[in-house]
Scaffold this active site. Sequence first.
Site, PDB file in Angstrom:
ATOM      1  N   CYS A   2      14.921   4.969 -32.986  1.00 14.71           N
ATOM      2  CA  CYS A   2      13.738   5.674 -33.474  1.00 14.71           C
ATOM      3  C   CYS A   2      13.805   5.825 -34.990  1.00 14.71           C
ATOM      4  O   CYS A   2      14.854   5.689 -35.601  1.00 14.71           O
ATOM      5  CB  CYS A   2      13.640   7.050 -32.826  1.00 14.71           C
ATOM      6  SG  CYS A   2      13.654   7.007 -31.018  1.00 14.71           S
ATOM      7  N   ARG A  27      11.542   0.375 -36.009  1.00 12.97           N
ATOM      8  CA  ARG A  27      12.587   1.013 -35.216  1.00 12.97           C
ATOM      9  C   ARG A  27      12.053   1.597 -33.912  1.00 12.97           C
ATOM     10  O   ARG A  27      12.832   2.079 -33.087  1.00 12.97           O
ATOM     11  CB  ARG A  27      13.269   2.119 -36.040  1.00 12.97           C
ATOM     12  CG  ARG A  27      13.996   1.615 -37.260  1.00 12.97           C
ATOM     13  CD  ARG A  27      14.608   2.761 -38.029  1.00 12.97           C
ATOM     14  NE  ARG A  27      15.705   3.377 -37.295  1.00 12.97           N
ATOM     15  CZ  ARG A  27      16.975   3.045 -37.431  1.00 12.97           C
ATOM     16  NH1 ARG A  27      17.316   2.076 -38.246  1.00 12.97           N
ATOM     17  NH2 ARG A  27      17.909   3.672 -36.738  1.00 12.97           N
ATOM     18  N   TRP A  74      11.034   5.062 -29.949  1.00 10.54           N
ATOM     19  CA  TRP A  74      11.316   4.016 -28.962  1.00 10.54           C
ATOM     20  C   TRP A  74      11.816   4.752 -27.721  1.00 10.54           C
ATOM     21  O   TRP A  74      12.867   5.399 -27.750  1.00 10.54           O
ATOM     22  CB  TRP A  74      12.368   3.040 -29.485  1.00 10.54           C
ATOM     23  CG  TRP A  74      12.597   1.878 -28.566  1.00 10.54           C
ATOM     24  CD1 TRP A  74      11.879   0.722 -28.504  1.00 10.54           C
ATOM     25  CD2 TRP A  74      13.623   1.756 -27.558  1.00 10.54           C
ATOM     26  NE1 TRP A  74      12.389  -0.118 -27.532  1.00 10.54           N
ATOM     27  CE2 TRP A  74      13.452   0.488 -26.934  1.00 10.54           C
ATOM     28  CE3 TRP A  74      14.666   2.576 -27.123  1.00 10.54           C
ATOM     29  CZ2 TRP A  74      14.292   0.041 -25.913  1.00 10.54           C
ATOM     30  CZ3 TRP A  74      15.492   2.140 -26.100  1.00 10.54           C
ATOM     31  CH2 TRP A  74      15.304   0.882 -25.505  1.00 10.54           C
ATOM     32  N   ASN A 100      16.998  10.770 -33.159  1.00 14.36           N
ATOM     33  CA  ASN A 100      17.293   9.373 -32.834  1.00 14.36           C
ATOM     34  C   ASN A 100      18.593   9.387 -32.048  1.00 14.36           C
ATOM     35  O   ASN A 100      19.573  10.004 -32.471  1.00 14.36           O
ATOM     36  CB  ASN A 100      17.449   8.552 -34.124  1.00 14.36           C
ATOM     37  CG  ASN A 100      17.878   7.122 -33.859  1.00 14.36           C
ATOM     38  OD1 ASN A 100      17.684   6.600 -32.764  1.00 14.36           O
ATOM     39  ND2 ASN A 100      18.472   6.489 -34.859  1.00 14.36           N
ATOM     40  N   GLY A 101      18.617   8.705 -30.899  1.00 14.10           N
ATOM     41  CA  GLY A 101      19.834   8.669 -30.093  1.00 14.10           C
ATOM     42  C   GLY A 101      19.603   9.251 -28.715  1.00 14.10           C
ATOM     43  O   GLY A 101      18.461   9.397 -28.256  1.00 14.10           O
ATOM     44  N   GLU A 501      18.681 -19.242 -28.652  1.00 15.18           N
ATOM     45  CA  GLU A 501      17.951 -18.488 -29.674  1.00 15.18           C
ATOM     46  C   GLU A 501      16.466 -18.838 -29.662  1.00 15.18           C
ATOM     47  O   GLU A 501      15.610 -17.959 -29.801  1.00 15.18           O
ATOM     48  CB  GLU A 501      18.566 -18.754 -31.047  1.00 15.18           C
ATOM     49  CG  GLU A 501      17.882 -18.066 -32.213  1.00 15.18           C
ATOM     50  CD  GLU A 501      17.926 -16.548 -32.165  1.00 15.18           C
ATOM     51  OE1 GLU A 501      17.234 -15.916 -32.982  1.00 15.18           O
ATOM     52  OE2 GLU A 501      18.633 -15.979 -31.303  1.00 15.18           O
ATOM     53  N   LYS A 505      13.561 -16.027 -29.002  1.00 13.34           N
ATOM     54  CA  LYS A 505      12.461 -15.755 -29.934  1.00 13.34           C
ATOM     55  C   LYS A 505      11.112 -15.829 -29.219  1.00 13.34           C
ATOM     56  O   LYS A 505      10.231 -15.005 -29.439  1.00 13.34           O
ATOM     57  CB  LYS A 505      12.484 -16.752 -31.098  1.00 13.34           C
ATOM     58  CG  LYS A 505      13.557 -16.486 -32.106  1.00 13.34           C
ATOM     59  CD  LYS A 505      13.283 -15.206 -32.886  1.00 13.34           C
ATOM     60  CE  LYS A 505      14.540 -14.478 -33.282  1.00 13.34           C
ATOM     61  NZ  LYS A 505      15.424 -13.990 -32.278  1.00 13.34           N
ATOM     62  N   GLU A 508      10.717 -12.764 -26.979  1.00 14.27           N
ATOM     63  CA  GLU A 508      10.577 -11.510 -27.719  1.00 14.27           C
ATOM     64  C   GLU A 508       9.152 -11.290 -28.225  1.00 14.27           C
ATOM     65  O   GLU A 508       8.620 -10.174 -28.116  1.00 14.27           O
ATOM     66  CB  GLU A 508      11.528 -11.496 -28.920  1.00 14.27           C
ATOM     67  CG  GLU A 508      12.982 -11.259 -28.564  1.00 14.27           C
ATOM     68  CD  GLU A 508      13.869 -11.263 -29.796  1.00 14.27           C
ATOM     69  OE1 GLU A 508      14.777 -10.429 -29.873  1.00 14.27           O
ATOM     70  OE2 GLU A 508      13.655 -12.107 -30.693  1.00 14.27           O
ATOM     71  N   HIS A 524      21.912 -29.115 -12.365  1.00 18.50           N
ATOM     72  CA  HIS A 524      22.648 -28.244 -11.446  1.00 18.50           C
ATOM     73  C   HIS A 524      21.817 -27.046 -11.000  1.00 18.50           C
ATOM     74  O   HIS A 524      22.374 -26.023 -10.608  1.00 18.50           O
ATOM     75  CB  HIS A 524      23.957 -27.787 -12.083  1.00 18.50           C
ATOM     76  CG  HIS A 524      24.911 -28.911 -12.359  1.00 18.50           C
ATOM     77  ND1 HIS A 524      25.537 -29.608 -11.350  1.00 18.50           N
ATOM     78  CD2 HIS A 524      25.306 -29.474 -13.524  1.00 18.50           C
ATOM     79  CE1 HIS A 524      26.302 -30.546 -11.886  1.00 18.50           C
ATOM     80  NE2 HIS A 524      26.177 -30.495 -13.206  1.00 18.50           N
ATOM     81  N   LYS A 621      14.148  -2.594 -33.783  1.00 20.74           N
ATOM     82  CA  LYS A 621      14.980  -3.419 -34.657  1.00 20.74           C
ATOM     83  C   LYS A 621      16.451  -3.061 -34.567  1.00 20.74           C
ATOM     84  O   LYS A 621      17.304  -3.929 -34.467  1.00 20.74           O
ATOM     85  CB  LYS A 621      14.497  -3.272 -36.096  1.00 20.74           C
ATOM     86  CG  LYS A 621      15.217  -4.152 -37.099  1.00 20.74           C
ATOM     87  CD  LYS A 621      14.825  -5.602 -36.928  1.00 20.74           C
ATOM     88  CE  LYS A 621      15.503  -6.522 -37.902  1.00 20.74           C
ATOM     89  NZ  LYS A 621      15.278  -7.931 -37.565  1.00 20.74           N
TER      90      LYS A 621
END
Length: 626
Positions: A2, A27, A74, A100-101, A501, A505, A508, A524, A621
């Site tokens: 946050c 954030r 968040w 935050n947390g 990656e 992307k 996301e 496979h 982030k």
Amino acid sequence: MCGIVGYIGTQSATEILLSGLEKLEYRGYDSAGLATVCDGQIKSVRAKGKLHNLREKLVGVEMPANVGIGHTRWATHGKPEEYNAHPHTDDTGRVAVVQNGIVENYRELRKELESQGHKFVSDTDTEVIPHLIAAFLSNFTGQREAFFEAVRQTVNKLDGGFAIAVVCADYPNEIIVARQQAPISIGLGQGEFFCASDTPALVSHTQVVVSLDNGEIARLTPLGVEVYNFDGDRVNKLPRILNWSPTLVEKHIFKHFMLKEIHEQPNVVRSCLEAYINSDWDAMNSLVSPTNLKLSSSLYENLEQVEIFACGTSWHASLIGKYLLEQLAGISTTVNYASEARYAPSPLRKNTLLIGVTQSGETADTLAALAMEQQRRLDKPAEFESILLGITNRAESSLANLVNQIIDIRAGIEIGVAATKTFVAQVMAFYFLAIDLSWQRKYLSGERIAEIINGLQKIPAQMEQMLETQDSQIEDFAHQFNDTQDFIFVGRGINYPIALEGALKLKEISYVHAEGYPAGEMKHGPIALLDDKVPVVAIAMPGLVYEKVLSNAQEAKARDAQLIGVTPESTEADVFDNVLAVPAVDELLSPMLTVIPLQLLAYHIAAHRGLDVDQPRNLAKSVTVE
């Protein structure tokens, strides 16, 4: 995760808080709110959704206060609804808190407070904090230190990682901030003071900051800042000067921060090369290191293996790092998901270099994994000593305080939630580390090291050429995937992590289901997914596995999949339906280039769909919760 901001001074607080939250919205953006103190009252306004909803709600609202706190959320505990938005207050509305947390023991605290008559209106863990502060305040009568002491006693009852900022209607000239495992910094101005969970919110107001360490609490007043530990002992702190310009957090000519940051990658690589390649070295000089990492010799002594801890994009960079360390320096390397390693640690191995990789330097799982490694190596023989190295974009972060040394990746502020330039900078850090170790161990010849360095020095210009020619081409190409629901990315060797990656992307920011696989593994099981509706992106660079990747690509094409090649233009035209061309380079260096068309593809698919590229849903982030 946050965003927290706070202001106390002579200006109107509301606009300062809102502009600070705009710099921190990466954030978290599930909800937002602020609380100011004026005329003996707390005025709090909150809104569900992104920050513009809060700004619209404040239109026409008089909030002339000179002190206040703000928050962008968040969600962890409780849905993203207005009643769960911060700031949270006690029953009387005299104390307001942003956090935050996570407060891990909030259930026990809430039950205890409810038994005392406190009423709760949210589903959050945070709400116990203002109630606790109010309960402790009731034990004081008119004491000047009461507010500070009530907050100090409260934080000593909280378990977990958190950063908080608190205001109280009865103490209108104070903000109390505290830190335990989650970052918070204080900005020092002229007769005004700021606090924020990340420095981008501060740089437009001041370049002078003090970062709190774990277990520290500070009082901000119009006259200054006092810092104490949680026991109440005064702590002397030295301020530091930020070397960031406010223009670094502006988009300039770009529509989104992510696109700006993709285009910044050539200069990021140049900066890394200028900082970490020793221009005085040559292949015949065995006395001078080819790098300027200046790592302590203790990191290298008797080194037998490397163990890396990371999450998300940093984990992908670490997989490339594993390849480089093993192929260039001959050192056995393992890469661990930090979130998993804590609960299933590998057997202790002697003479091991432990590396934590996190762009923010605040990733909770990575920090916890490294701290666990430190703890379990205590009181062991010398060969099991914890030797820690960090790779991060924040030299002042929690990671930097935890490890013996860091490699600062020098990428500058990255605002887009989907990492781009910090990824390539992390990979560059692994090139430098592998080169340094190779030279130390005399694993590669000086001539081969010189070849690699010369190749790396050409990368920025090659990146610029690709961006100049491919950005608009990929923008047009991406239109055909407006309705595509699934993608497969494949690669082998050093480019397998690039397949991962590329898939990440796309997931996301486009919300398209995408998976990355080693190309040889398609047969496979995953090949069962393929039909004409599932495009396959194959990374095929000339080198050891080139022909193998082409063969695997043909297997996908035989199942009617649209085949997209990330490969040099010279590749046989009949292999791929479409080519995202990259220069022909040494396979060892190719990830620095093959990632760029995949970043652009993900960006343009998301942009064509009208999605919020910089702030994708459900993400944030800096992941400061476990």
